[in-house]
Design a protein around this motif. Structure first.
Motif, mmCIF file in Angstrom:
data_model
loop_
_atom_site.group_PDB
_atom_site.id
_atom_site.type_symbol
_atom_site.label_atom_id
_atom_site.label_comp_id
_atom_site.label_asym_id
_atom_site.label_seq_id
_atom_site.Cartn_x
_atom_site.Cartn_y
_atom_site.Cartn_z
ATOM 1 N N VAL A 103 3.776 -4.802 -2.847
ATOM 2 C CA VAL A 103 2.371 -4.410 -3.001
ATOM 3 C C VAL A 103 1.444 -5.624 -2.950
ATOM 4 C CG1 VAL A 103 0.683 -3.370 -4.551
ATOM 5 C CG2 VAL A 103 2.939 -2.317 -4.285
ATOM 6 N N ALA A 104 1.737 -6.632 -3.765
ATOM 7 C CA ALA A 104 0.842 -7.794 -3.838
ATOM 8 C C ALA A 104 0.748 -8.511 -2.500
ATOM 9 C CB ALA A 104 1.312 -8.753 -4.928
ATOM 10 N N ASP A 105 1.885 -8.675 -1.810
ATOM 11 C CA ASP A 105 1.843 -9.400 -0.533
ATOM 12 C C ASP A 105 1.163 -8.568 0.547
ATOM 13 O OD1 ASP A 105 2.677 -11.895 0.857
ATOM 14 O OD2 ASP A 105 3.746 -10.478 2.138
ATOM 15 N N LEU A 106 1.386 -7.259 0.536
ATOM 16 C CA LEU A 106 0.695 -6.408 1.517
ATOM 17 C C LEU A 106 -0.816 -6.521 1.339
ATOM 18 C CD1 LEU A 106 0.598 -4.193 3.714
ATOM 19 C CD2 LEU A 106 0.779 -2.516 1.861
ATOM 20 N N LEU A 107 -1.293 -6.474 0.101
ATOM 21 C CA LEU A 107 -2.732 -6.537 -0.144
ATOM 22 C C LEU A 107 -3.295 -7.934 0.116
ATOM 23 C CD1 LEU A 107 -3.107 -4.262 -3.286
ATOM 24 C CD2 LEU A 107 -3.407 -3.689 -0.874
ATOM 25 N N ARG A 108 -2.462 -8.951 -0.019
ATOM 26 C CA ARG A 108 -2.910 -10.293 0.361
ATOM 27 C C ARG A 108 -3.156 -10.357 1.869
ATOM 28 N NH1 ARG A 108 -0.843 -14.403 2.760
ATOM 29 N NH2 ARG A 108 1.242 -13.490 2.838
ATOM 30 N N GLN A 109 -2.252 -9.710 2.629
ATOM 31 C CA GLN A 109 -2.380 -9.710 4.086
ATOM 32 C C GLN A 109 -3.454 -8.733 4.568
ATOM 33 O OE1 GLN A 109 1.417 -9.427 6.269
ATOM 34 N NE2 GLN A 109 2.460 -9.739 4.323
ATOM 35 N N GLU A 110 -3.508 -7.545 3.924
ATOM 36 C CA GLU A 110 -4.417 -6.487 4.371
ATOM 37 C C GLU A 110 -5.170 -5.925 3.168
ATOM 38 O OE1 GLU A 110 -3.078 -3.985 7.837
ATOM 39 O OE2 GLU A 110 -1.123 -4.338 6.888
ATOM 40 N N PRO A 111 -6.133 -6.658 2.654
ATOM 41 C CA PRO A 111 -6.859 -6.196 1.457
ATOM 42 C C PRO A 111 -7.569 -4.869 1.659
ATOM 43 C CG PRO A 111 -7.936 -8.115 2.448
ATOM 44 C CD PRO A 111 -6.606 -7.991 3.103
ATOM 45 N N GLY A 112 -7.871 -4.524 2.912
ATOM 46 C CA GLY A 112 -8.539 -3.259 3.176
ATOM 47 C C GLY A 112 -7.682 -2.042 2.888
ATOM 48 N N LEU A 113 -6.382 -2.236 2.608
ATOM 49 C CA LEU A 113 -5.493 -1.109 2.324
ATOM 50 C C LEU A 113 -5.427 -0.769 0.837
ATOM 51 C CD1 LEU A 113 -2.401 -1.779 4.653
ATOM 52 C CD2 LEU A 113 -4.309 -0.201 5.024
ATOM 53 N N GLU A 114 -6.184 -1.453 0.000
ATOM 54 C CA GLU A 114 -6.041 -1.240 -1.435
ATOM 55 C C GLU A 114 -6.301 0.205 -1.846
ATOM 56 O OE1 GLU A 114 -7.022 -3.120 -5.777
ATOM 57 O OE2 GLU A 114 -8.031 -3.963 -4.026
ATOM 58 N N ALA A 115 -7.347 0.805 -1.319
ATOM 59 C CA ALA A 115 -7.644 2.194 -1.701
ATOM 60 C C ALA A 115 -6.523 3.127 -1.258
ATOM 61 C CB ALA A 115 -8.977 2.631 -1.096
ATOM 62 N N ASP A 116 -5.900 2.842 -0.115
ATOM 63 C CA ASP A 116 -4.785 3.670 0.347
ATOM 64 C C ASP A 116 -3.570 3.528 -0.564
ATOM 65 O OD1 ASP A 116 -6.089 4.827 2.438
ATOM 66 O OD2 ASP A 116 -5.153 3.620 4.007
ATOM 67 N N VAL A 117 -3.275 2.292 -0.986
ATOM 68 C CA VAL A 117 -2.144 2.081 -1.900
ATOM 69 C C VAL A 117 -2.394 2.838 -3.209
ATOM 70 C CG1 VAL A 117 -0.806 0.381 -3.195
ATOM 71 C CG2 VAL A 117 -1.566 -0.150 -0.866
ATOM 72 N N ALA A 118 -3.610 2.741 -3.726
ATOM 73 C CA ALA A 118 -3.954 3.466 -4.957
ATOM 74 C C ALA A 118 -3.841 4.972 -4.743
ATOM 75 C CB ALA A 118 -5.364 3.090 -5.410
ATOM 76 N N PHE A 119 -4.282 5.462 -3.577
ATOM 77 C CA PHE A 119 -4.173 6.888 -3.276
ATOM 78 C C PHE A 119 -2.713 7.329 -3.248
ATOM 79 C CE2 PHE A 119 -3.587 9.979 0.319
ATOM 80 C CZ PHE A 119 -3.990 11.111 -0.378
ATOM 81 N N GLY A 120 -1.831 6.491 -2.687
ATOM 82 C CA GLY A 120 -0.409 6.832 -2.671
ATOM 83 C C GLY A 120 0.149 6.992 -4.065
ATOM 84 N N MET A 121 -0.276 6.132 -4.974
ATOM 85 C CA MET A 121 0.161 6.244 -6.371
ATOM 86 C C MET A 121 -0.388 7.507 -7.019
ATOM 87 S SD MET A 121 -0.253 2.288 -7.650
ATOM 88 C CE MET A 121 0.736 0.978 -6.936
ATOM 89 N N ASP A 122 -1.671 7.758 -6.804
ATOM 90 C CA ASP A 122 -2.302 8.953 -7.387
ATOM 91 C C ASP A 122 -1.659 10.235 -6.853
ATOM 92 O OD1 ASP A 122 -4.049 7.434 -8.885
ATOM 93 O OD2 ASP A 122 -5.746 7.665 -7.509
ATOM 94 N N ALA A 123 -1.431 10.287 -5.547
ATOM 95 C CA ALA A 123 -0.855 11.488 -4.937
ATOM 96 C C ALA A 123 0.561 11.724 -5.430
ATOM 97 C CB ALA A 123 -0.880 11.361 -3.415
ATOM 98 N N THR A 124 1.313 10.651 -5.663
ATOM 99 C CA THR A 124 2.664 10.785 -6.201
ATOM 100 C C THR A 124 2.627 11.377 -7.601
ATOM 101 O OG1 THR A 124 3.342 8.845 -4.923
ATOM 102 C CG2 THR A 124 4.786 9.527 -6.740
ATOM 103 N N GLU A 125 1.752 10.857 -8.437
ATOM 104 C CA GLU A 125 1.624 11.379 -9.803
ATOM 105 C C GLU A 125 1.177 12.837 -9.778
ATOM 106 O OE1 GLU A 125 -0.258 9.906 -14.076
ATOM 107 O OE2 GLU A 125 -1.084 9.120 -12.215
ATOM 108 N N PHE A 126 0.266 13.176 -8.884
ATOM 109 C CA PHE A 126 -0.254 14.540 -8.774
ATOM 110 C C PHE A 126 0.844 15.533 -8.388
ATOM 111 C CE2 PHE A 126 -2.136 17.884 -6.068
ATOM 112 C CZ PHE A 126 -3.058 18.428 -6.932
ATOM 113 N N THR A 127 1.643 15.190 -7.373
ATOM 114 C CA THR A 127 2.676 16.112 -6.908
ATOM 115 C C THR A 127 3.835 16.189 -7.895
ATOM 116 O OG1 THR A 127 3.568 14.336 -5.510
ATOM 117 C CG2 THR A 127 2.098 15.914 -4.462
ATOM 118 N N GLU A 128 4.182 15.058 -8.521
ATOM 119 C CA GLU A 128 5.237 15.090 -9.537
ATOM 120 C C GLU A 128 4.812 15.949 -10.728
ATOM 121 O OE1 GLU A 128 8.258 14.102 -9.672
ATOM 122 O OE2 GLU A 128 8.557 12.500 -8.208
ATOM 123 N N GLN A 129 3.543 15.851 -11.112
ATOM 124 C CA GLN A 129 3.065 16.645 -12.246
ATOM 125 C C GLN A 129 3.072 18.131 -11.912
ATOM 126 O OE1 GLN A 129 2.298 15.329 -15.388
ATOM 127 N NE2 GLN A 129 2.509 17.521 -15.845
#
Length: 356
Positions: A308-334
């Motif tokens: 995660v940290a290295d991906l965002l260092r290379q492509e900081p514009g993906l941060e909202a997508d990474v956060a969305f992936g975490m949120d969507a995982t929690e949503f579907t698991e719940q």
């Protein structure tokens, strides 16, 4: 002898159709959309419309469908499964059939649009990750329920049957992100996947360990054997991984999903191992979860720091997508947890059909 011309060249023979001889059978449909996909996959590909023409003013069946419901999720699962093991007696040419891909894109649009509206809670990775890093003191999730005296063997068997839709292809959806990463993020991702795939030993591949768990529980360990029993929330959870994995534009979301899984896996696996031991489910059943306690605790650190940290260092514009992936995982698991616990607390099965 005259030279061959386009008019005199023999017709090029069509390549033979690749029909899968083995694999799970196509399941029964659950509505108009999944019925259409099953009907199509039961025959040869060829460009015919999968859904009938709509009359003027008639609602679009994809847009009218529940984005998390049985019909749309099964239709999408069937489309995605063509990129994995597929189904017995289904032509391999369906994998890239233009009409099926057109329908799949519509299904994905409906699903992804709903997820972005319902599951998005954070735009910063640190905020999305914060809740995942804290174990609730009075947790009442599925693993807590099964590890407690409330959990019974029939519920453990139901849980394993549903989870088999993913665990029998564990880590496969995440492998699609590897060619989309660079540098340390790629190296670290491969290191974690190497463990998931048995570190070079076929008998330690996590999917094989889960098949042994199923056998210990007296369940069919064959790939796809429990698809018809799995309710929509389980299909949704597996489809989320495939959706993120099959689209390069969603690589950040897939990394976020993988991070969320690894962060939450170790504590839950410890409780599930306790449940297997308490219920005397079998050594292979307990071993699968014991294996994940230590391994995923290590994986969590690698994924957070080096992927995660290295991906965002290379492509900081993906941060909202990474956060969305975490949120969507929690949503579907719940959503899955809510379904399971609601059924079990009422003393009824969480499955659509009884286990074989």
């Amino acid at each position: 002898m005259p030279s061959a011309t386009p008019d005199t060249l023999p017709a090029r023979p069509e390549p033979p159709r690749q029909i899968a001889a083995t694999g799970p059978a196509l399941p029964p449909g659950r509505g108009e959309l999944s019925d259409a996909v099953i009907r199509a996959l039961s025959g040869p590909p060829g460009g015919a419309r999968l859904l009938p023409e709509r009359s003027a003013g008639a609602p679009d069946p994809v847009q009218a469908a529940d984005p998390y419901g049985d019909d749309l999720q099964l239709a999408l699962y069937l489309c995605y499964e063509l990129h994995y093991a597929s189904f017995a007696q289904v032509s391999g040419d369906w994998e890239w059939d233009p009409e099926l891909l057109r329908l799949r894109a519509a299904l994905e649009g409906r699903f992804l649009g709903a997820l972005r509206e319902d599951a998005t809670r954070h735009t910063a990775v640190a905020d999305a990750m914060a809740g995942l890093l804290v174990e609730p003191v009075d947790g009442d999730g599925v693993s807590h329920f099964l590890a407690s005296e409330r959990g019974e063997l029939w519920q453990v068997r139901e849980y394993a049957a549903q989870r088999s839709l993913y665990h029998l292809k564990e880590a496969d959806p995440h492998a699609w992100v590897i060619p989309r990463l660079r540098g340390q993020a790629k190296a670290a991702m491969v290191a974690v996947e190497f463990d998931e795939f048995g570190a070079g030993r076929g008998d330690r591949v996590h999917a094989e360990l889960f098949a042994a768990l199923l056998a210990d529980l007296g369940l069919d360990p064959a790939y796809g054997a429990h698809l018809d029993a799995a309710p929509a929330p389980m299909l949704t959870l597996v489809n989320l991984m495939s959706l993120f994995g099959l689209h390069r534009t969603l690589r950040g979301a897939l990394v976020g999903h993988f991070a969320a899984v690894e962060i939450t896996s170790s504590p839950a696996s410890r409780r599930l191992a306790q449940a297997m031991e308490r219920l005397d489910a079998g050594e292979a059943a307990a071993h699968f979860y014991r294996e994940h306690v230590e391994a995923d605790a290590v994986h969590e650190q690698i994924v957070r720091r080096d992927v995660v940290a290295d991906l965002l260092r290379q492509e900081p514009g993906l941060e909202a997508d990474v956060a969305f992936g975490m949120d969507a995982t929690e949503f579907t698991e719940q959503a899955l947890a809510d379904h399971l616990l609601t059924c079990w607390r009422a003393g009824r099965s969480s499955l659509r059909v009884p286990l074989r």
